[in-house]
Design an enzyme around this catalytic site. Structure first.
Site, PDB file in Angstrom:
ATOM      1  N   ASP A  87       0.815  -1.213   0.000  1.00 35.43           N
ATOM      2  CA  ASP A  87       0.000   0.000   0.000  1.00 35.43           C
ATOM      3  C   ASP A  87       0.851   1.266   0.000  1.00 35.43           C
ATOM      4  OD1 ASP A  87       0.972  -0.444   2.572  1.00 35.43           O
ATOM      5  OD2 ASP A  87      -0.981  -0.888   3.427  1.00 35.43           O
ATOM      6  N   ASP A 110      -7.314  -2.404  13.712  1.00 29.77           N
ATOM      7  CA  ASP A 110      -8.700  -2.797  13.430  1.00 29.77           C
ATOM      8  C   ASP A 110      -8.777  -4.122  12.664  1.00 29.77           C
ATOM      9  OD1 ASP A 110      -7.746  -2.045  10.959  1.00 29.77           O
ATOM     10  OD2 ASP A 110      -9.133  -0.367  10.674  1.00 29.77           O
ATOM     11  N   HIS A 125      -6.951  -4.932   9.984  1.00 30.85           N
ATOM     12  CA  HIS A 125      -6.727  -4.841   8.534  1.00 30.85           C
ATOM     13  C   HIS A 125      -5.421  -5.510   8.107  1.00 30.85           C
ATOM     14  CE1 HIS A 125      -4.604  -0.627   8.916  1.00 30.85           C
ATOM     15  NE2 HIS A 125      -3.706  -1.571   8.913  1.00 30.85           N
ATOM     16  N   GLU A 159      -9.576  -1.902   5.185  1.00 32.90           N
ATOM     17  CA  GLU A 159     -10.276  -1.536   6.407  1.00 32.90           C
ATOM     18  C   GLU A 159     -11.577  -2.349   6.551  1.00 32.90           C
ATOM     19  OE1 GLU A 159      -8.295  -0.199   8.178  1.00 32.90           O
ATOM     20  OE2 GLU A 159      -7.986   1.947   7.908  1.00 32.90           O
TER      21      GLU A 159
END
Ligand code: GLP
Length: 274
Positions: free
Chosen positions: A67, A136, A138, A143
């Site tokens: 990413d 979270d 990910h 997400e």
């Protein structure tokens, strides 16, 4: 999926780096998928040490990062290109042209996402993908509620992610770019082998949900349960909430594949670490 529990974050980074190094020695033109984040810094320090002390050769290797932030140039100290140059690419003999990250400064972001997917396909796919774990749950920047079949695309980041990644932006979540380009969950599931590294107490609960809970788009790391060759390396702290610890340890102690990795002290090139 297999879970390997080692005593501390340093050993977890060492084992992860040794697994990557073994793959690279077996296949010098390896297509290596890379991740960023604080957890990975020690992995890259070990890879650099193996390069300097043992001649680990990156000259034919290609890399694809998961990413990149949107809206900051590659030269920004918070960019993942900057992170990779600093922690790995400048420390080993990789050819700069063989290192790939999505271009978060591209004028046509949708076109950039398509280009990145096409490039991965063109080189024959990713042989081994390194993954961290977001607060979270990910992987990459997928997400909660990311489609489990998603491909490389733009994503908005959650407040939890902005807070987790604020350190590189002066500690202020408001300074972290709000969007990123990320490989999709489907892109990651296509990689031939996947290695997830998570350390520290803060990751314990979300890790247990990802590994032992139901597969859900709310925790995209849980999709790794579908992958035919996924290994999860954790330290004692991150393993706290795992129900199956005893079984995971038994597997690691008995599977022949792991025999050469069990004596972690013997694998440590500590003297030469930067
Ligand atoms: C970012 C990256 C993720 C990585 C995560 C872990 O969110 N996009 O790919 O897994 O950081 O970060 P850390 O290792 O700092 O906890």
């Amino acid at each position: 999926m297999e879970v390997i529990i080692v005593p501390d974050p340093e050993k977890a980074a060492l084992l992860t780096a040794r697994i990557l190094a073994k793959e690279l020695r077996a296949r010098p033109d390896l297509v290596l998928g890379l991740a960023t984040g604080r957890t990975m810094e020690r992995v890259y320090a070990y890879l650099a040490a193996f390069h300097h002390q043992e001649g680990l050769d990156f000259s034919r290797c290609q890399t694809f990062n998961l990413d990149e932030y949107i809206g900051i140039p590659a030269t920004h100290p918070g960019s993942y290109r900057h992170y990779m140059d600093e922690h790995l690419f400048s420390c080993v003999n990789i050819q700069p042209g063989n290192t790939h990250l999505p271009d978060g400064a591209a004028a046509d972001l949708a076109g950039e996402c398509r280009r990145y997917e096409a490039l991965i396909r063109e080189v024959g796919g990713i042989d081994i993908q390194l993954l961290g774990l977001g607060a979270d749950g990910h992987i990459g920047f997928n997400e909660p509620l990311s489609a489990l079949l998603s491909r490389t695309r733009e994503k908005a980041l959650t407040p939890a992610t902005l807070a987790q990644n604020a350190a590189m932006f002066g500690g202020d979540p408001a300074q972290v770019p709000r969007r990123a380009i990320t490989m999709g969950v489907g892109t990651i599931l296509d990689c031939r082998r996947v290695l997830l590294l998570a350390t520290g107490m803060a990751k314990g609960s979300i890790l247990a949900q990802a590994v032992e809970g139901p597969i859900t788009a709310m925790i995209t790391a849980s999709a790794l349960q579908l992958h035919p060759r996924c290994q999860v390396v954790v330290d004692e702290e991150a393993s706290t909430h795992l129900q199956g610890q005893e079984y995971y340890r038994w597997i690691f102690d008995n599977e022949p594949e792991w025999a050469e990795f069990r004596d972690l002290d013997a694998l440590d090139p500590r003297a030469g670490l930067p």
